[in-house]
Design a protein around this motif. Structure first.
Motif, PDB file in Angstrom:
ATOM      1  N   ALA A  63      47.292  94.373  19.927  1.00 31.08           N
ATOM      2  CA  ALA A  63      48.870  94.278  20.294  1.00 31.08           C
ATOM      3  C   ALA A  63      49.590  94.020  19.055  1.00 31.08           C
ATOM      4  N   SER A  64      48.926  93.339  18.123  1.00 30.22           N
ATOM      5  CA  SER A  64      49.662  93.079  16.604  1.00 30.22           C
ATOM      6  C   SER A  64      49.849  94.497  15.829  1.00 30.22           C
ATOM      7  N   ASP A  65      48.670  95.367  16.302  1.00 34.73           N
ATOM      8  CA  ASP A  65      48.844  96.655  15.616  1.00 34.73           C
ATOM      9  C   ASP A  65      49.985  97.454  16.051  1.00 34.73           C
ATOM     10  N   GLU A  66      50.151  97.425  17.342  1.00 33.31           N
ATOM     11  CA  GLU A  66      51.222  98.096  18.130  1.00 33.31           C
ATOM     12  C   GLU A  66      52.611  97.344  17.594  1.00 33.31           C
ATOM     13  N   LEU A  67      52.574  96.273  17.477  1.00 33.92           N
ATOM     14  CA  LEU A  67      53.916  95.833  16.903  1.00 33.92           C
ATOM     15  C   LEU A  67      54.218  96.190  15.680  1.00 33.92           C
ATOM     16  N   SER A  68      53.401  95.963  14.742  1.00 31.48           N
ATOM     17  CA  SER A  68      53.690  96.578  13.311  1.00 31.48           C
ATOM     18  C   SER A  68      53.898  97.990  13.320  1.00 31.48           C
ATOM     19  N   GLY A  69      53.280  98.906  14.020  1.00 34.89           N
ATOM     20  CA  GLY A  69      53.621 100.245  14.464  1.00 34.89           C
ATOM     21  C   GLY A  69      55.142 100.332  14.930  1.00 34.89           C
ATOM     22  N   MET A  70      55.470  99.838  15.766  1.00 29.05           N
ATOM     23  CA  MET A  70      56.990  99.747  15.953  1.00 29.05           C
ATOM     24  C   MET A  70      57.897  99.112  15.073  1.00 29.05           C
ATOM     25  N   ILE A  71      57.502  98.408  14.110  1.00 27.79           N
ATOM     26  CA  ILE A  71      58.348  98.063  12.989  1.00 27.79           C
ATOM     27  C   ILE A  71      58.327  99.103  12.189  1.00 27.79           C
ATOM     28  N   ARG A  72      57.335  99.701  11.904  1.00 25.56           N
ATOM     29  CA  ARG A  72      57.103 100.891  10.768  1.00 25.56           C
ATOM     30  C   ARG A  72      58.046 102.087  11.471  1.00 25.56           C
ATOM     31  N   SER A  73      58.070 102.258  12.666  1.00 24.86           N
ATOM     32  CA  SER A  73      58.762 103.226  13.366  1.00 24.86           C
ATOM     33  C   SER A  73      60.388 103.014  13.546  1.00 24.86           C
ATOM     34  N   SER A  74      60.877 101.873  13.025  1.00 22.36           N
ATOM     35  CA  SER A  74      62.053 101.290  13.425  1.00 22.36           C
ATOM     36  C   SER A  74      63.240 101.880  12.167  1.00 22.36           C
ATOM     37  N   ASP A  75      64.398 102.234  12.344  1.00 22.25           N
ATOM     38  CA  ASP A  75      65.461 102.644  11.415  1.00 22.25           C
ATOM     39  C   ASP A  75      65.432 101.620  10.269  1.00 22.25           C
ATOM     40  N   ILE A  76      65.322 100.649  10.555  1.00 24.00           N
ATOM     41  CA  ILE A  76      65.369  99.597   9.332  1.00 24.00           C
ATOM     42  C   ILE A  76      64.122  99.699   8.333  1.00 24.00           C
ATOM     43  N   TYR A  77      62.999  99.753   8.828  1.00 16.60           N
ATOM     44  CA  TYR A  77      61.622 100.209   7.923  1.00 16.60           C
ATOM     45  C   TYR A  77      62.070 101.766   7.143  1.00 16.60           C
ATOM     46  N   HIS A  78      62.550 102.671   8.047  1.00 13.91           N
ATOM     47  CA  HIS A  78      62.743 103.835   7.439  1.00 13.91           C
ATOM     48  C   HIS A  78      63.715 103.939   6.279  1.00 13.91           C
ATOM     49  N   HIS A  79      64.672 103.199   6.620  1.00 14.43           N
ATOM     50  CA  HIS A  79      66.026 103.082   5.383  1.00 14.43           C
ATOM     51  C   HIS A  79      65.091 102.186   4.488  1.00 14.43           C
ATOM     52  N   TYR A  80      64.499 101.148   4.455  1.00 20.53           N
ATOM     53  CA  TYR A  80      63.716 100.444   3.350  1.00 20.53           C
ATOM     54  C   TYR A  80      62.993 101.612   2.592  1.00 20.53           C
ATOM     55  N   PHE A  81      62.045 102.270   3.373  1.00 14.17           N
ATOM     56  CA  PHE A  81      61.129 103.260   2.734  1.00 14.17           C
ATOM     57  C   PHE A  81      61.926 104.373   1.972  1.00 14.17           C
ATOM     58  N   GLU A  82      62.740 104.619   2.595  1.00  8.52           N
ATOM     59  CA  GLU A  82      63.620 105.830   1.714  1.00  8.52           C
ATOM     60  C   GLU A  82      64.347 105.270   0.242  1.00  8.52           C
ATOM     61  N   ALA A  83      64.935 103.887   0.547  1.00 15.23           N
ATOM     62  CA  ALA A  83      65.567 103.413  -0.545  1.00 15.23           C
ATOM     63  C   ALA A  83      64.483 103.111  -1.738  1.00 15.23           C
ATOM     64  N   ARG A  84      63.280 102.529  -1.352  1.00 13.77           N
ATOM     65  CA  ARG A  84      62.203 102.212  -2.133  1.00 13.77           C
ATOM     66  C   ARG A  84      61.667 103.582  -2.922  1.00 13.77           C
ATOM     67  N   GLN A  85      61.768 104.608  -2.382  1.00 13.74           N
ATOM     68  CA  GLN A  85      61.283 105.860  -2.858  1.00 13.74           C
ATOM     69  C   GLN A  85      62.465 106.460  -3.791  1.00 13.74           C
ATOM     70  N   ILE A  86      63.506 106.393  -3.647  1.00 12.52           N
ATOM     71  CA  ILE A  86      64.756 106.778  -4.255  1.00 12.52           C
ATOM     72  C   ILE A  86      64.705 105.978  -5.652  1.00 12.52           C
ATOM     73  N   MET A  87      64.422 104.679  -5.379  1.00 12.25           N
ATOM     74  CA  MET A  87      64.620 103.729  -6.610  1.00 12.25           C
ATOM     75  C   MET A  87      63.383 104.125  -7.606  1.00 12.25           C
ATOM     76  N   LEU A  88      62.039 104.394  -7.047  1.00 16.14           N
ATOM     77  CA  LEU A  88      60.751 104.575  -7.673  1.00 16.14           C
ATOM     78  C   LEU A  88      60.942 105.789  -8.569  1.00 16.14           C
ATOM     79  N   GLU A  89      61.687 106.764  -7.872  1.00 18.75           N
ATOM     80  CA  GLU A  89      61.942 107.963  -8.601  1.00 18.75           C
ATOM     81  C   GLU A  89      63.131 108.217  -9.498  1.00 18.75           C
TER      82      GLU A  89
END
Length: 146
Positions: free
Chosen positions: A14-40
């Protein structure tokens, strides 16, 4: 629908399912994209490296505090480097996205804790963004009721 979990394995699933939901959220995707842009971003890399070098110098001087002959100069240089880094567009966007993700994780943690018991406190690690924490610490007359 409420799922009943009866074994530790089901709880972990159930915790894996919850973390998957968080990783598929818009907030996480925005974070991931912002991180990639900053790292590049070469300028962001330079500013971060510059800040880290100033921080190392500050850590060396900090051992002696304001009695070190270079304390004021090193402290001022560190503040300038931090401001330059923080004001850079990709770093600023990353930090904003990171705070949004931290807020989401704190809210999820608080919801989980409250569903177990209303007396469980969830430290966010950031008193500036934690509205449900006890301000002032235990015994200070704060709102934590400890």
């Amino acid at each position: 629908m409420q799922t009943v979990v009866s074994t530790p394995i089901e709880l972990l699933d159930a915790s894996d399912e919850l973390s998957g939901m968080i990783r598929s959220s818009d907030i996480y995707h925005h974070y991931f994209e912002a991180r990639q842009i900053m790292l590049e971003d070469e300028e962001a890399k330079r500013l971060i490296e510059d800040f880290n070098q100033h921080k190392e110098k500050f850590d060396e001087v900090q051992r002696f505090g304001k009695f070190h002959p270079d304390y004021s100069e090193v402290t001022k240089a560190l503040r300038i480097a931090k401001r330059e880094m923080d004001l850079h567009e990709s770093v600023s966007a990353y930090k904003k996205a990171e705070r949004s993700l931290e807020k989401l994780l704190t809210e999820v943690s608080e919801a989980l804790a409250a569903s177990v018991s209303p007396n469980i406190k969830v430290p966010s690690g950031n008193p500036y963004f934690d509205n449900s924490s006890c301000s002032g610490g235990c015994g200070s007359g704060g709102s934590c009721s400890c």
